[in-house]
Design an enzyme around this catalytic site. Structure first.
Site, PDB file in Angstrom:
ATOM      1  N   ASP A   1      -5.007   3.402  -1.574  1.00 25.86           N
ATOM      2  CA  ASP A   1      -5.847   3.556  -0.484  1.00 25.86           C
ATOM      3  C   ASP A   1      -6.449   5.111  -0.830  1.00 25.86           C
ATOM      4  O   ASP A   1      -5.912   6.056  -0.242  1.00 25.86           O
ATOM      5  CB  ASP A   1      -5.302   3.537   0.885  1.00 25.86           C
ATOM      6  CG  ASP A   1      -5.153   2.045   1.221  1.00 25.86           C
ATOM      7  OD1 ASP A   1      -4.122   1.677   1.378  1.00 25.86           O
ATOM      8  OD2 ASP A   1      -6.266   1.258   1.117  1.00 25.86           O
TER       9      ASP A   1
ATOM     10  N   HIS B   1      -1.276  -1.293  -4.103  1.00 30.55           N
ATOM     11  CA  HIS B   1      -2.436  -0.976  -3.717  1.00 30.55           C
ATOM     12  C   HIS B   1      -2.445   0.555  -3.483  1.00 30.55           C
ATOM     13  O   HIS B   1      -1.507   1.170  -2.936  1.00 30.55           O
ATOM     14  CB  HIS B   1      -2.481  -1.754  -2.182  1.00 30.55           C
ATOM     15  CG  HIS B   1      -3.939  -1.660  -1.543  1.00 30.55           C
ATOM     16  ND1 HIS B   1      -4.823  -2.421  -2.004  1.00 30.55           N
ATOM     17  CD2 HIS B   1      -4.330  -0.941  -0.612  1.00 30.55           C
ATOM     18  CE1 HIS B   1      -5.885  -2.328  -1.168  1.00 30.55           C
ATOM     19  NE2 HIS B   1      -5.679  -1.179  -0.418  1.00 30.55           N
TER      20      HIS B   1
ATOM     21  N   MET C   1      -9.070   7.864  -0.054  1.00 27.33           N
ATOM     22  CA  MET C   1     -10.070   8.357   0.765  1.00 27.33           C
ATOM     23  C   MET C   1     -10.492   9.854   0.717  1.00 27.33           C
ATOM     24  O   MET C   1      -9.863  10.609   0.380  1.00 27.33           O
ATOM     25  CB  MET C   1      -9.107   8.199   2.251  1.00 27.33           C
ATOM     26  CG  MET C   1      -8.659   6.843   2.572  1.00 27.33           C
ATOM     27  SD  MET C   1      -7.461   7.100   4.139  1.00 27.33           S
ATOM     28  CE  MET C   1      -6.605   5.369   4.128  1.00 27.33           C
TER      29      MET C   1
ATOM     30  N   MET D   1     -12.241   4.115  -0.543  1.00 30.23           N
ATOM     31  CA  MET D   1     -13.061   4.323   0.554  1.00 30.23           C
ATOM     32  C   MET D   1     -13.538   5.596   0.403  1.00 30.23           C
ATOM     33  O   MET D   1     -13.347   6.700   1.296  1.00 30.23           O
ATOM     34  CB  MET D   1     -11.944   4.169   1.916  1.00 30.23           C
ATOM     35  CG  MET D   1     -11.307   2.991   2.307  1.00 30.23           C
ATOM     36  SD  MET D   1      -9.724   2.778   3.361  1.00 30.23           S
ATOM     37  CE  MET D   1      -8.411   3.022   1.872  1.00 30.23           C
TER      38      MET D   1
ATOM     39  N   HIS E   1      -8.351   0.809  -3.780  1.00 27.93           N
ATOM     40  CA  HIS E   1      -9.276   0.541  -2.912  1.00 27.93           C
ATOM     41  C   HIS E   1      -9.917   1.871  -2.513  1.00 27.93           C
ATOM     42  O   HIS E   1      -9.492   2.709  -2.064  1.00 27.93           O
ATOM     43  CB  HIS E   1      -8.381   0.126  -1.516  1.00 27.93           C
ATOM     44  CG  HIS E   1      -9.330  -0.026  -0.393  1.00 27.93           C
ATOM     45  ND1 HIS E   1      -8.669  -0.034   0.781  1.00 27.93           N
ATOM     46  CD2 HIS E   1     -10.760  -0.039  -0.088  1.00 27.93           C
ATOM     47  CE1 HIS E   1      -9.632  -0.230   1.783  1.00 27.93           C
ATOM     48  NE2 HIS E   1     -10.778  -0.475   1.237  1.00 27.93           N
TER      49      HIS E   1
ATOM     50  N   SER F   1       0.732  -1.180   0.073  1.00 25.44           N
ATOM     51  CA  SER F   1       0.024   0.044  -0.160  1.00 25.44           C
ATOM     52  C   SER F   1       0.986   1.220  -0.017  1.00 25.44           C
ATOM     53  O   SER F   1       1.688   1.279   1.150  1.00 25.44           O
ATOM     54  CB  SER F   1      -1.053   0.230   1.220  1.00 25.44           C
ATOM     55  OG  SER F   1      -1.442   1.420   1.412  1.00 25.44           O
TER      56      SER F   1
ATOM     57  N   MET G   1     -11.136  -5.767   5.687  1.00 29.69           N
ATOM     58  CA  MET G   1     -10.451  -4.747   6.220  1.00 29.69           C
ATOM     59  C   MET G   1     -10.156  -5.533   7.527  1.00 29.69           C
ATOM     60  O   MET G   1     -10.943  -5.695   8.531  1.00 29.69           O
ATOM     61  CB  MET G   1     -11.252  -3.494   6.645  1.00 29.69           C
ATOM     62  CG  MET G   1     -11.499  -2.768   5.450  1.00 29.69           C
ATOM     63  SD  MET G   1     -10.070  -2.139   4.421  1.00 29.69           S
ATOM     64  CE  MET G   1      -9.141  -1.256   5.621  1.00 29.69           C
TER      65      MET G   1
ATOM     66  N   ASP H   1      -6.432  -6.081   4.375  1.00 19.15           N
ATOM     67  CA  ASP H   1      -5.706  -4.917   4.339  1.00 19.15           C
ATOM     68  C   ASP H   1      -5.878  -4.377   5.700  1.00 19.15           C
ATOM     69  O   ASP H   1      -6.937  -3.940   6.364  1.00 19.15           O
ATOM     70  CB  ASP H   1      -6.683  -4.019   3.478  1.00 19.15           C
ATOM     71  CG  ASP H   1      -6.069  -2.636   3.127  1.00 19.15           C
ATOM     72  OD1 ASP H   1      -6.766  -1.926   2.475  1.00 19.15           O
ATOM     73  OD2 ASP H   1      -5.163  -2.136   3.966  1.00 19.15           O
TER      74      ASP H   1
END
Ligand code: DX5
Ligand code: ZN
Length: 216
Positions: A35, A33, A37, A68, A66, A8, A137, A175
């Site tokens: 993330d 990866h 957000m 979020m 991913h 990540s 998660m 993750d």
């Protein structure tokens, strides 16, 4: 059984992101990866489309994105156009998850669904054959460097059973707070993909740490 490692970049040195990506390219890592957000679904804002677009130009590994974010549907195409190969949305924000998963696949990406720690695996029983990946998660989403939630091991076992019972081809990805110790337990429990941020980027030698993950 797969042993896919997806570092990540949330934990990477953003002052030297290009160097970090080249390290991943040359390492035994399988995916990268991201993330993403939005500060609404999770209490943090990370990065978005420009980072994916720039990394895509130099990355030699699939981009595992991913989301979020509270409203992923309008961003399926923008993330596809930015270079996402795998796009994962949270079960908790999708009113029409089957439609969202179909839309991701229609745009040529692998479609993933993510469950927060409190969301039980059985909610996926009627969509498990449609998804390419289930991301569990193992921390409450929003921040890297958190403590691994032990109940995740049990969820992996339950999810592996559901996938087998329903003859699904979905991969199981984990993750949050993943390290070499719990990573070994996760693979044994039936996980296919490990996301690791701080355990890799805080290591003395991140490339060597990735090798250790590949050989646990
Ligand atoms: C939480 C993030 C983190 C990150 C990995 O929202 O999704 O789980 O990827 O963080 P580490 O591996 O540092 O716990
Ligand atoms: Zn993630």
């Amino acid at each position: 059984m797969n042993r896919i490692i997806s570092p990540s970049i949330l934990a990477a040195d953003f002052n030297n992101l290009g160097k970090e990506i080249l390290m991943i390219n040359q390492s035994e890592a399988d995916w990268i990866h991201f993330d993403v957000m939005d500060g609404v679904f999770v209490p943090n804002i990370s990065f978005g489309l420009p980072v994916i677009q720039h990394v895509k130009k130099i990355a030699t590994k699939p981009l595992d994105v991913h989301l979020m974010i509270i409203n992923p549907d309008p961003f399926i195409l923008p993330f596809r156009d930015s270079g996402a190969d795998i796009l994962t949305v949270h079960y908790e924000v999708c009113k029409h998850l089957d439609r969202t998963i179909s839309a991701i696949k229609k745009e040529g990406m692998k479609a993933g669904v993510c469950l927060n720690p409190h969301t039980p695996v059985h909610v996926l029983e009627d969509i498990i054959r449609e998804v390419d990946l289930v991301l569990l998660m193992s921390v409450n989403p929003g921040f890297g460097g958190q403590k691994f939630i032990q109940n995740t091991i049990r969820k992996v076992e339950l999810l592996r059973k559901l996938i087998n019972d329903k003859h699904s081809n979905a991969l199981i990805e984990i993750d949050g707070g993943v390290n070499l110790e719990n990573g070994k337990l996760l693979f044994t429990a039936g996980a296919d993909v490990l996301v690791a941020g701080s355990s890799i980027f805080d290591a003395q030698n991140p490339s060597e740490q990735i090798h250790h993950f590949k050989t646990i």
